[in-house]
Design a protein around this motif. Sequence first.
Motif, PDB file in Angstrom:
ATOM      1  N   VAL A   1       0.832  -1.209   0.000  1.00 46.36           N
ATOM      2  CA  VAL A   1       0.000   0.000   0.000  1.00 46.36           C
ATOM      3  C   VAL A   1       0.863   1.254   0.000  1.00 46.36           C
ATOM      4  O   VAL A   1       0.652   2.168  -0.811  1.00 46.36           O
ATOM      5  CB  VAL A   1      -0.965  -0.007   1.201  1.00 46.36           C
ATOM      6  N   LYS A   2       1.822   1.326   0.886  1.00 42.87           N
ATOM      7  CA  LYS A   2       2.580   2.563   1.082  1.00 42.87           C
ATOM      8  C   LYS A   2       3.644   2.803   0.014  1.00 42.87           C
ATOM      9  O   LYS A   2       4.049   3.953  -0.209  1.00 42.87           O
ATOM     10  CB  LYS A   2       3.240   2.559   2.466  1.00 42.87           C
ATOM     11  N   GLU A   3       4.107   1.759  -0.638  1.00 46.36           N
ATOM     12  CA  GLU A   3       5.175   1.909  -1.624  1.00 46.36           C
ATOM     13  C   GLU A   3       4.706   1.583  -3.037  1.00 46.36           C
ATOM     14  O   GLU A   3       4.677   2.454  -3.900  1.00 46.36           O
ATOM     15  CB  GLU A   3       6.371   1.024  -1.242  1.00 46.36           C
ATOM     16  N   LEU A   4       4.328   0.358  -3.285  1.00 45.13           N
ATOM     17  CA  LEU A   4       3.993  -0.049  -4.650  1.00 45.13           C
ATOM     18  C   LEU A   4       2.765   0.666  -5.192  1.00 45.13           C
ATOM     19  O   LEU A   4       2.729   1.040  -6.372  1.00 45.13           O
ATOM     20  CB  LEU A   4       3.781  -1.561  -4.717  1.00 45.13           C
ATOM     21  N   SER A   5       1.754   0.858  -4.349  1.00 44.51           N
ATOM     22  CA  SER A   5       0.523   1.473  -4.864  1.00 44.51           C
ATOM     23  C   SER A   5       0.688   2.970  -5.128  1.00 44.51           C
ATOM     24  O   SER A   5      -0.212   3.601  -5.698  1.00 44.51           O
ATOM     25  CB  SER A   5      -0.646   1.233  -3.907  1.00 44.51           C
ATOM     26  N   TYR A   6       1.829   3.548  -4.733  1.00 40.90           N
ATOM     27  CA  TYR A   6       2.108   4.950  -5.023  1.00 40.90           C
ATOM     28  C   TYR A   6       2.934   5.114  -6.302  1.00 40.90           C
ATOM     29  O   TYR A   6       3.242   6.241  -6.696  1.00 40.90           O
ATOM     30  CB  TYR A   6       2.833   5.598  -3.845  1.00 40.90           C
ATOM     31  N   MET A   7       3.274   4.019  -6.947  1.00 42.14           N
ATOM     32  CA  MET A   7       3.972   4.118  -8.217  1.00 42.14           C
ATOM     33  C   MET A   7       3.033   4.701  -9.279  1.00 42.14           C
ATOM     34  O   MET A   7       1.812   4.526  -9.208  1.00 42.14           O
ATOM     35  CB  MET A   7       4.473   2.734  -8.656  1.00 42.14           C
ATOM     36  N   LYS A   8       3.606   5.395 -10.238  1.00 35.42           N
ATOM     37  CA  LYS A   8       2.799   6.073 -11.245  1.00 35.42           C
ATOM     38  C   LYS A   8       2.069   5.073 -12.149  1.00 35.42           C
ATOM     39  O   LYS A   8       2.524   3.945 -12.347  1.00 35.42           O
ATOM     40  CB  LYS A   8       3.675   6.977 -12.110  1.00 35.42           C
ATOM     41  N   ASN A   9       0.934   5.523 -12.686  1.00 39.82           N
ATOM     42  CA  ASN A   9       0.186   4.782 -13.709  1.00 39.82           C
ATOM     43  C   ASN A   9      -0.486   3.510 -13.185  1.00 39.82           C
ATOM     44  O   ASN A   9      -0.733   2.576 -13.955  1.00 39.82           O
ATOM     45  CB  ASN A   9       1.082   4.427 -14.896  1.00 39.82           C
ATOM     46  N   LEU A  10      -0.803   3.484 -11.906  1.00 38.13           N
ATOM     47  CA  LEU A  10      -1.522   2.332 -11.347  1.00 38.13           C
ATOM     48  C   LEU A  10      -3.017   2.639 -11.324  1.00 38.13           C
ATOM     49  O   LEU A  10      -3.459   3.621 -10.735  1.00 38.13           O
ATOM     50  CB  LEU A  10      -1.024   2.014  -9.935  1.00 38.13           C
ATOM     51  N   TYR A  11      -3.782   1.760 -11.969  1.00 38.42           N
ATOM     52  CA  TYR A  11      -5.230   1.919 -12.082  1.00 38.42           C
ATOM     53  C   TYR A  11      -5.948   0.819 -11.301  1.00 38.42           C
ATOM     54  O   TYR A  11      -5.377  -0.251 -11.032  1.00 38.42           O
ATOM     55  CB  TYR A  11      -5.672   1.838 -13.545  1.00 38.42           C
ATOM     56  N   MET A  12      -7.202   1.096 -10.985  1.00 37.11           N
ATOM     57  CA  MET A  12      -8.053   0.095 -10.359  1.00 37.11           C
ATOM     58  C   MET A  12      -9.366  -0.014 -11.131  1.00 37.11           C
ATOM     59  O   MET A  12      -9.877   0.973 -11.666  1.00 37.11           O
ATOM     60  CB  MET A  12      -8.329   0.455  -8.894  1.00 37.11           C
ATOM     61  N   TYR A  13      -9.875  -1.236 -11.197  1.00 37.26           N
ATOM     62  CA  TYR A  13     -11.162  -1.463 -11.837  1.00 37.26           C
ATOM     63  C   TYR A  13     -11.745  -2.756 -11.274  1.00 37.26           C
ATOM     64  O   TYR A  13     -11.085  -3.476 -10.509  1.00 37.26           O
ATOM     65  CB  TYR A  13     -11.032  -1.530 -13.359  1.00 37.26           C
ATOM     66  N   THR A  14     -12.981  -3.054 -11.649  1.00 37.95           N
ATOM     67  CA  THR A  14     -13.658  -4.254 -11.157  1.00 37.95           C
ATOM     68  C   THR A  14     -13.813  -5.256 -12.289  1.00 37.95           C
ATOM     69  O   THR A  14     -14.287  -4.921 -13.379  1.00 37.95           O
ATOM     70  CB  THR A  14     -15.042  -3.912 -10.576  1.00 37.95           C
ATOM     71  N   TRP A  15     -13.405  -6.485 -12.023  1.00 34.71           N
ATOM     72  CA  TRP A  15     -13.496  -7.576 -12.993  1.00 34.71           C
ATOM     73  C   TRP A  15     -14.186  -8.765 -12.325  1.00 34.71           C
ATOM     74  O   TRP A  15     -13.730  -9.257 -11.299  1.00 34.71           O
ATOM     75  CB  TRP A  15     -12.089  -7.965 -13.463  1.00 34.71           C
ATOM     76  N   ASN A  16     -15.320  -9.171 -12.887  1.00 36.88           N
ATOM     77  CA  ASN A  16     -16.095 -10.272 -12.302  1.00 36.88           C
ATOM     78  C   ASN A  16     -16.361 -10.066 -10.813  1.00 36.88           C
ATOM     79  O   ASN A  16     -16.293 -11.009 -10.018  1.00 36.88           O
ATOM     80  CB  ASN A  16     -15.388 -11.611 -12.524  1.00 36.88           C
ATOM     81  N   GLY A  17     -16.626  -8.826 -10.448  1.00 34.97           N
ATOM     82  CA  GLY A  17     -16.942  -8.516  -9.062  1.00 34.97           C
ATOM     83  C   GLY A  17     -15.743  -8.415  -8.142  1.00 34.97           C
ATOM     84  O   GLY A  17     -15.902  -8.231  -6.930  1.00 34.97           O
ATOM     85  N   LYS A  18     -14.530  -8.523  -8.701  1.00 37.45           N
ATOM     86  CA  LYS A  18     -13.321  -8.474  -7.884  1.00 37.45           C
ATOM     87  C   LYS A  18     -12.461  -7.271  -8.268  1.00 37.45           C
ATOM     88  O   LYS A  18     -12.350  -6.910  -9.437  1.00 37.45           O
ATOM     89  CB  LYS A  18     -12.506  -9.759  -8.049  1.00 37.45           C
ATOM     90  N   LEU A  19     -11.838  -6.676  -7.249  1.00 35.98           N
ATOM     91  CA  LEU A  19     -10.956  -5.546  -7.469  1.00 35.98           C
ATOM     92  C   LEU A  19      -9.706  -5.994  -8.208  1.00 35.98           C
ATOM     93  O   LEU A  19      -9.091  -7.013  -7.875  1.00 35.98           O
ATOM     94  CB  LEU A  19     -10.556  -4.930  -6.123  1.00 35.98           C
ATOM     95  N   LYS A  20      -9.318  -5.230  -9.231  1.00 36.19           N
ATOM     96  CA  LYS A  20      -8.078  -5.482  -9.954  1.00 36.19           C
ATOM     97  C   LYS A  20      -7.228  -4.217  -9.934  1.00 36.19           C
ATOM     98  O   LYS A  20      -7.735  -3.104 -10.100  1.00 36.19           O
ATOM     99  CB  LYS A  20      -8.374  -5.840 -11.414  1.00 36.19           C
ATOM    100  N   LEU A  21      -5.922  -4.395  -9.739  1.00 31.81           N
ATOM    101  CA  LEU A  21      -4.955  -3.317  -9.816  1.00 31.81           C
ATOM    102  C   LEU A  21      -4.000  -3.612 -10.961  1.00 31.81           C
ATOM    103  O   LEU A  21      -3.478  -4.731 -11.070  1.00 31.81           O
ATOM    104  CB  LEU A  21      -4.168  -3.195  -8.502  1.00 31.81           C
ATOM    105  N   LYS A  22      -3.773  -2.606 -11.823  1.00 33.46           N
ATOM    106  CA  LYS A  22      -2.886  -2.839 -12.960  1.00 33.46           C
ATOM    107  C   LYS A  22      -2.254  -1.528 -13.405  1.00 33.46           C
ATOM    108  O   LYS A  22      -2.894  -0.481 -13.408  1.00 33.46           O
ATOM    109  CB  LYS A  22      -3.666  -3.450 -14.127  1.00 33.46           C
ATOM    110  N   PHE A  23      -0.979  -1.612 -13.772  1.00 39.54           N
ATOM    111  CA  PHE A  23      -0.288  -0.464 -14.341  1.00 39.54           C
ATOM    112  C   PHE A  23      -0.632  -0.380 -15.829  1.00 39.54           C
ATOM    113  O   PHE A  23      -0.540  -1.369 -16.557  1.00 39.54           O
ATOM    114  CB  PHE A  23       1.221  -0.597 -14.151  1.00 39.54           C
TER     115      PHE A  23
END
Length: 469
Positions: free
Chosen positions: A79-101
């Motif tokens: 959370v504190k390091e990787l999720s602060y990297m640039k170009n990280l998006y979030m969306y929902t796929w089949n009802g589940k959270l997805k994180l992807k650059f």
Amino acid sequence: MSGSITLTKDEEMMIAVMKKFKTQEYHDFNEDLFLPAQDFISVKENISSSSLFTFLRAMPKGASLHTHILAATSAEYIVKELSYMKNLYMYTWNGKLKLKFMNTSDAEKCAEDFGLCELLSDKRQVQSAKVFDKWLLDQLMITNTPEINSKSKKWTKLSGIFTTLYDMLTYRPAFEKYLKQTLQELVDDNIIYVELRGTFMELYELDGVKYDAMKSLQIMSDVISTFTTTHNETFIGARYIFAPYRKLTDEDFQDSLKLLREAHRKFPHLIAGFDLVGHEDAGGTLRQRVELLQRVHKDIKFYFHAGETNWHGTESDQNLLDAILLGSSRIGHGLSLAKHPELMRLVRDRKIAVEVAPVSNQVLGYVNDLRAHPAVLYARFGIPLVICNDDPTAFGNTGLTFDFYEAYMALTQVDEGPEFLKAAALNSIGHSSMNQFQKRKAYEMFEERWKIWSHGMAAIVSFFGKLSN
């Protein structure tokens, strides 16, 4: 299990204070408040603030042999390091959270396909970083809530965490940082070697470049090699157990074995062996794959999950027999082994180590009170045990100290010293996939660090003993 361990004079001096702190834990927390009998995540702060935990944190622990790569480091780091990297998006796929650059064009396509694709940096501006980070942390951990109150629901949450993190962690720059942090957290917890397990992930770049499994393994190997070189006085190395999903189709399973053979040929120093992962009670047994598994080259070892169930006589329970007959070098969890005295004898006589993960077994709902963990019986029966952390990200965990604490408090006698833990640490070296040269080096490194730790403990005991006189 601890009877064969001979203690030095420094260790004998240290045992008294270890037992004192252990006894203090028993006195501070009565029957209803005994920490290993409560939900781990709820009492984690109580455990980490104890004097006993502080001593265990500094203790050499040997090797970590059962860790899933998609949940191998602290959730806080993600959370504190990787999720602060640039170009990280979030969306929902089949009802589940997805994180992807993603780059801008890929994000636009994502929005067309899934309705909403948001930058995490934008979410933090809308909500506040503190609020969003707390929410994200909760998505990456199995918390004891009314919505997650059964083994099946906890397994659903665990698989959802893997789904959330997969695309995020297969972004090559994020993967390299993540793997380095995983190794660093182990070194910080006085662990000298690790065997991670997972699929052969295919890494990618932001510009659309994708690396196949073999190139991705090369990247993994390079990170491990660089880290080991720069930490050669405290760390011996890492290997990888290829562990695809146990419910693959027949065609996908055969393709996985082909990849395994290729990877083992190209990266013999990295590939330790083979496993199948996933909720055993949900199906996908070893027996269904016996014919293909028997064709696997004898140089490729098996490290099967087996008996991670509370059932008796089901297919998941029967995985134990098949794992033994297939020659599994270690058994992951083995909770139902206690129901089979003859299999216990086979495991002991064949010197098959059982990978015990106390925190995991409790959080996932298999053993609510760890004093009732079957590993107590295994240890007394002479089965070699190794203490493992399984999925530390999902448990709000890091390293092995929490599992060592739970094991020491719940799996040993009230007046027992640290011999049990030393035996488990030595087992982790002896039952690893390291070659004989590496094992000799690991034993030497462990014994030297254990000697230093014991001497330091004895010095503390002596110092405070003089002050109290």
